[in-house]
Motif scaffolding. Structure first.
Motif, PDB file in Angstrom:
ATOM      1  N   HIS A 263      12.755  -4.908   2.083  1.00  0.00           N
ATOM      2  CA  HIS A 263      12.018  -3.681   2.348  1.00  0.00           C
ATOM      3  C   HIS A 263      10.734  -3.583   1.525  1.00  0.00           C
ATOM      4  CE1 HIS A 263      15.901  -2.347   4.127  1.00  0.00           C
ATOM      5  NE2 HIS A 263      15.083  -1.735   4.956  1.00  0.00           N
ATOM      6  N   LEU A 264      10.719  -4.167   0.337  1.00  0.00           N
ATOM      7  CA  LEU A 264       9.513  -4.124  -0.480  1.00  0.00           C
ATOM      8  C   LEU A 264       8.366  -4.865   0.200  1.00  0.00           C
ATOM      9  CD1 LEU A 264      10.894  -4.660  -4.102  1.00  0.00           C
ATOM     10  CD2 LEU A 264      10.077  -2.542  -3.066  1.00  0.00           C
ATOM     11  N   SER A 265       8.672  -6.023   0.789  1.00  0.00           N
ATOM     12  CA  SER A 265       7.628  -6.779   1.473  1.00  0.00           C
ATOM     13  C   SER A 265       7.099  -6.012   2.682  1.00  0.00           C
ATOM     14  CB  SER A 265       8.146  -8.153   1.900  1.00  0.00           C
ATOM     15  OG  SER A 265       9.236  -8.032   2.788  1.00  0.00           O
ATOM     16  N   ILE A 266       7.996  -5.304   3.382  1.00  0.00           N
ATOM     17  CA  ILE A 266       7.577  -4.515   4.549  1.00  0.00           C
ATOM     18  C   ILE A 266       6.757  -3.306   4.116  1.00  0.00           C
ATOM     19  CG2 ILE A 266       8.366  -3.158   6.531  1.00  0.00           C
ATOM     20  CD1 ILE A 266       8.702  -6.218   6.785  1.00  0.00           C
ATOM     21  N   TYR A 267       7.160  -2.658   3.005  1.00  0.00           N
ATOM     22  CA  TYR A 267       6.369  -1.541   2.488  1.00  0.00           C
ATOM     23  C   TYR A 267       4.964  -2.020   2.121  1.00  0.00           C
ATOM     24  CZ  TYR A 267      10.888   0.853   1.993  1.00  0.00           C
ATOM     25  OH  TYR A 267      12.109   1.416   2.222  1.00  0.00           O
ATOM     26  N   GLY A 268       4.902  -3.201   1.504  1.00  0.00           N
ATOM     27  CA  GLY A 268       3.603  -3.772   1.174  1.00  0.00           C
ATOM     28  C   GLY A 268       2.795  -4.072   2.429  1.00  0.00           C
ATOM     29  N   LEU A 269       3.463  -4.610   3.447  1.00  0.00           N
ATOM     30  CA  LEU A 269       2.805  -4.936   4.716  1.00  0.00           C
ATOM     31  C   LEU A 269       2.176  -3.697   5.345  1.00  0.00           C
ATOM     32  CD1 LEU A 269       2.558  -7.144   7.115  1.00  0.00           C
ATOM     33  CD2 LEU A 269       4.535  -5.970   8.051  1.00  0.00           C
ATOM     34  N   VAL A 270       2.971  -2.641   5.463  1.00  0.00           N
ATOM     35  CA  VAL A 270       2.477  -1.404   6.079  1.00  0.00           C
ATOM     36  C   VAL A 270       1.367  -0.787   5.233  1.00  0.00           C
ATOM     37  CG1 VAL A 270       3.116   0.926   6.802  1.00  0.00           C
ATOM     38  CG2 VAL A 270       4.670  -0.980   7.245  1.00  0.00           C
ATOM     39  N   SER A 271       1.515  -0.840   3.910  1.00  0.00           N
ATOM     40  CA  SER A 271       0.479  -0.303   3.019  1.00  0.00           C
ATOM     41  C   SER A 271      -0.833  -1.063   3.199  1.00  0.00           C
ATOM     42  CB  SER A 271       0.926  -0.397   1.560  1.00  0.00           C
ATOM     43  OG  SER A 271       2.085   0.373   1.343  1.00  0.00           O
ATOM     44  N   GLY A 272      -0.743  -2.385   3.319  1.00  0.00           N
ATOM     45  CA  GLY A 272      -1.946  -3.189   3.535  1.00  0.00           C
ATOM     46  C   GLY A 272      -2.643  -2.833   4.831  1.00  0.00           C
ATOM     47  N   MET A 273      -1.854  -2.625   5.894  1.00  0.00           N
ATOM     48  CA  MET A 273      -2.428  -2.216   7.178  1.00  0.00           C
ATOM     49  C   MET A 273      -3.104  -0.849   7.067  1.00  0.00           C
ATOM     50  SD  MET A 273       0.400  -3.404   9.989  1.00  0.00           S
ATOM     51  CE  MET A 273       0.598  -5.132  10.430  1.00  0.00           C
ATOM     52  N   ALA A 274      -2.431   0.089   6.379  1.00  0.00           N
ATOM     53  CA  ALA A 274      -2.971   1.443   6.251  1.00  0.00           C
ATOM     54  C   ALA A 274      -4.276   1.456   5.455  1.00  0.00           C
ATOM     55  CB  ALA A 274      -1.935   2.349   5.584  1.00  0.00           C
ATOM     56  N   VAL A 275      -4.302   0.722   4.342  1.00  0.00           N
ATOM     57  CA  VAL A 275      -5.511   0.662   3.524  1.00  0.00           C
ATOM     58  C   VAL A 275      -6.652   0.014   4.300  1.00  0.00           C
ATOM     59  CG1 VAL A 275      -6.529  -0.420   1.465  1.00  0.00           C
ATOM     60  CG2 VAL A 275      -4.293   0.693   1.326  1.00  0.00           C
ATOM     61  N   MET A 276      -6.349  -1.047   5.038  1.00  0.00           N
ATOM     62  CA  MET A 276      -7.378  -1.717   5.831  1.00  0.00           C
ATOM     63  C   MET A 276      -7.896  -0.807   6.932  1.00  0.00           C
ATOM     64  SD  MET A 276      -8.878  -4.675   5.813  1.00  0.00           S
ATOM     65  CE  MET A 276     -10.444  -3.928   6.199  1.00  0.00           C
TER      66      MET A 276
END
Length: 284
Positions: A263-276
């Protein structure tokens, strides 16, 4: 202005590539790996690269090709170039022997005196404390550096092309690739330090493996700029999108999961998409 853009793009590419040295430095000066932080960071990097590939780079590539070749043909060529980029990086990945592949993750703890002592006991047990054993370890580290250099070559072209087209886009991609290069720096440093006990030598090899990115940028610039057109730009850009999606799915997300919880990797993934997404909206 164009010359300034070229220097800016080249500088970003050098920053992204040479961040392998950051990984090596972390291995020497940090006491412990922070697996949760690495997991989130690598997921974040993947999110940035996947989002920007589909939402920005592919759109620009398709628009450039459609302007030069028509709507239908331009769309077909952009899709083919996208999968061509995936095929290129997959071929490079296939040509790197699996036992020397830099995708295997390493932790900072492997550089500790206790770890080195245990490694020494292990090497005595299996007969690797000899000069031949050290040569094998050193070869492992140098081959990891070479493998990372091969992987970094198309990444350098990707960062450079993106930065030349859109500086804000180039910054985002450079940061994402820099994050993903940090664990690769550790992967080079660990076996070379085991083999030589020399931190300086391990750092230099790690640092040099990242030089492939600015070299890739320069070679791409010298070879392609004389022929640059809307069609060439569109094909390169779509290929870059394919390269970055493959890197995200084949390297970043598996590494993020290996370092931490799913779940940490997925949270990071979604956060990266949101910031971008937010950064692109702010530059509208």
């Amino acid at each position: 202005m164009f010359a300034e853009n070229v220097m800016f793009a080249f500088g970003l590419t050098a920053f992204a590539g040479l961040s392998t040295g950051i990984g090596s430095a972390l291995a020497f000066f940090a006491k412990r790996t922070n697996p949760k932080f690495l997991s989130i960071s690598l997921g974040f990097s993947a999110g940035v690269m996947i989002y920007v590939s589909f939402m920005e780079i592919m759109v620009k590539a398709r628009e450039a090709l459609q302007a030069d070749m028509g709507e239908v043909t331009g769309t077909w060529v952009s899709v083919l170039a996208f999968f061509g980029g995936i095929a290129l990086i997959a071929l490079i990945d296939k040509l790197v022997p699996s036992y020397e592949n830099p995708h295997e993750m390493h932790r900072i703890e492997e550089m500790s005196p206790e770890s080195l002592e245990q490694a020494g006991e292990f090497k005595k047990t299996v007969g690797l404390e000899s000069a031949e054993g050290k040569r094998k370890l050193f070869r492992m580290g140098t081959m990891a550096a070479l493998a990372i250099g091969i992987h970094n070559f198309p990444e350098g072209l990707a960062t450079f092309t993106a930065a030349l087209s859109d500086p804000s886009l180039g910054i985002a991609i450079a940061v994402a690739i820099a994050i993903h290069n940090i664990p690769e720096g550790i992967a080079v440093s660990v076996p070379i330090y085991y083999a030589t006990g020399d931190k300086k030598k391990a750092f230099i090899y790690s640092f040099l493996s990242g030089l492939a990115e600015p070299v890739g940028a320069m070679v791409g610039y010298l070879l392609l700029m004389p022929f640059m057109s809307e069609t060439v730009f569109g094909i390169i850009f779509a290929g870059v999108a394919g390269i970055m999606v493959f890197i995200s799915l084949d390297e970043l997300l598996p590494a993020a999961e290996e370092y931490g919880e799913h779940h940490l990797s997925i949270y990071g993934l979604v956060s990266g998409m949101a910031v971008m997404a937010l950064s692109l909206l702010l530059f509208l």
